[in-house]
Design a protein around this motif. Sequence first.
Motif, short mmCIF file in Angstrom:
data_model
loop_
_atom_site.label_atom_id
_atom_site.label_comp_id
_atom_site.label_asym_id
_atom_site.label_seq_id
_atom_site.Cartn_x
_atom_site.Cartn_y
_atom_site.Cartn_z
N GLN A 196 -0.28 2.73 3.64
CA GLN A 196 -0.44 1.58 4.52
C GLN A 196 -1.78 0.88 4.29
N VAL A 197 -2.82 1.66 4.10
CA VAL A 197 -4.13 1.07 3.82
C VAL A 197 -4.07 0.24 2.55
N ALA A 198 -3.40 0.75 1.54
CA ALA A 198 -3.25 0.01 0.27
C ALA A 198 -2.53 -1.31 0.50
N HIS A 199 -1.52 -1.31 1.35
CA HIS A 199 -0.78 -2.54 1.65
C HIS A 199 -1.69 -3.57 2.35
N VAL A 200 -2.50 -3.10 3.29
CA VAL A 200 -3.39 -4.01 4.02
C VAL A 200 -4.48 -4.56 3.10
N ARG A 222 -11.32 3.23 12.99
CA ARG A 222 -11.40 3.92 11.70
C ARG A 222 -9.98 4.30 11.29
N ALA A 223 -9.25 3.30 10.78
CA ALA A 223 -7.81 3.40 10.60
C ALA A 223 -7.35 4.58 9.75
N GLY A 224 -7.99 4.79 8.62
CA GLY A 224 -7.61 5.92 7.77
C GLY A 224 -8.20 7.22 8.27
N HIS A 225 -9.46 7.20 8.61
CA HIS A 225 -10.19 8.38 9.05
C HIS A 225 -9.54 9.03 10.27
N TRP A 280 -11.19 -1.37 0.96
CA TRP A 280 -10.53 -0.08 1.23
C TRP A 280 -11.39 0.77 2.16
N GLY A 281 -12.66 0.90 1.79
CA GLY A 281 -13.57 1.74 2.58
C GLY A 281 -13.72 1.24 4.01
N LYS A 282 -13.79 -0.08 4.16
CA LYS A 282 -13.96 -0.68 5.49
C LYS A 282 -12.75 -0.40 6.37
N ILE A 283 -11.56 -0.49 5.80
CA ILE A 283 -10.35 -0.21 6.58
C ILE A 283 -10.24 1.28 6.87
N TRP A 284 -10.60 2.10 5.89
CA TRP A 284 -10.47 3.55 6.08
C TRP A 284 -11.44 4.04 7.15
N ASN A 285 -12.69 3.63 7.05
CA ASN A 285 -13.70 4.07 8.02
C ASN A 285 -14.79 3.02 8.12
#
Length: 218
Positions: A201-205, A190-193, A173-178
């Motif tokens: 969407q992050v949860a789905h990935v 930094r997809a979420g950030h 989660w953290g890696k995808i977010w930032n």
Amino acid sequence: MKTQYKITLCLLAVAAVVAGCTTTPGPVNLDKLTSDIVKASFRDEGIVKVSVLDTDDTNRACSAADVAGKPLDETTARAIEAENLKSIKWPTAGKFLGDWKEGEKIAQSGRGLTYTDDAKMPNGGNCYNCHQIDKKEISFGTIGPSLYNYGKLRGVTDDPNSAASKAIVEYTWGKIWNAKAYNACSNMPRAGHMGILTEAQVAHVVALLVDPKSPVNQ
């Protein structure tokens, strides 16, 4: 387009004259001068705003290191990672996993964030452009490592609350977010950030990467 091009040339010419008539600008002033020239060549168009060119301290530090041709020193890198780690928005009510089927759609979509796109339409993750996701794929990017068997190789089980699974799920989660929270100058968006992907969407990935039933882990 021709008008923008002429304006850019004029600005570059003025900058050259100014630079020739004064002492050589220092790195900070040169960066600002370059930024001003680049911004003058763009305009707000649709959902894309000139502000997309704005950078933060993390990007500036990594760009400077890249120009210098050497990595950040360990102290600076760790400080940048710590600051970006603070920015991660963890999932509401601790729900890290979404639907891997939706995650697959997002990972394989490169749509969104261009001036012709509808702001109401969801963005894609564009993950396939840098990673292999499924062993059946015949075309994928190699800038990033293969994600095939991502969860399987890391010991994620059907129980996402087990100690081993939970640690990997949270890291994912953290890696995808930032991504810069774990690698200061990572090339990964930094997809979420940056608001590229929503929390859902992050949860789905994340589910796509760690769910044992996902094609990623087959």
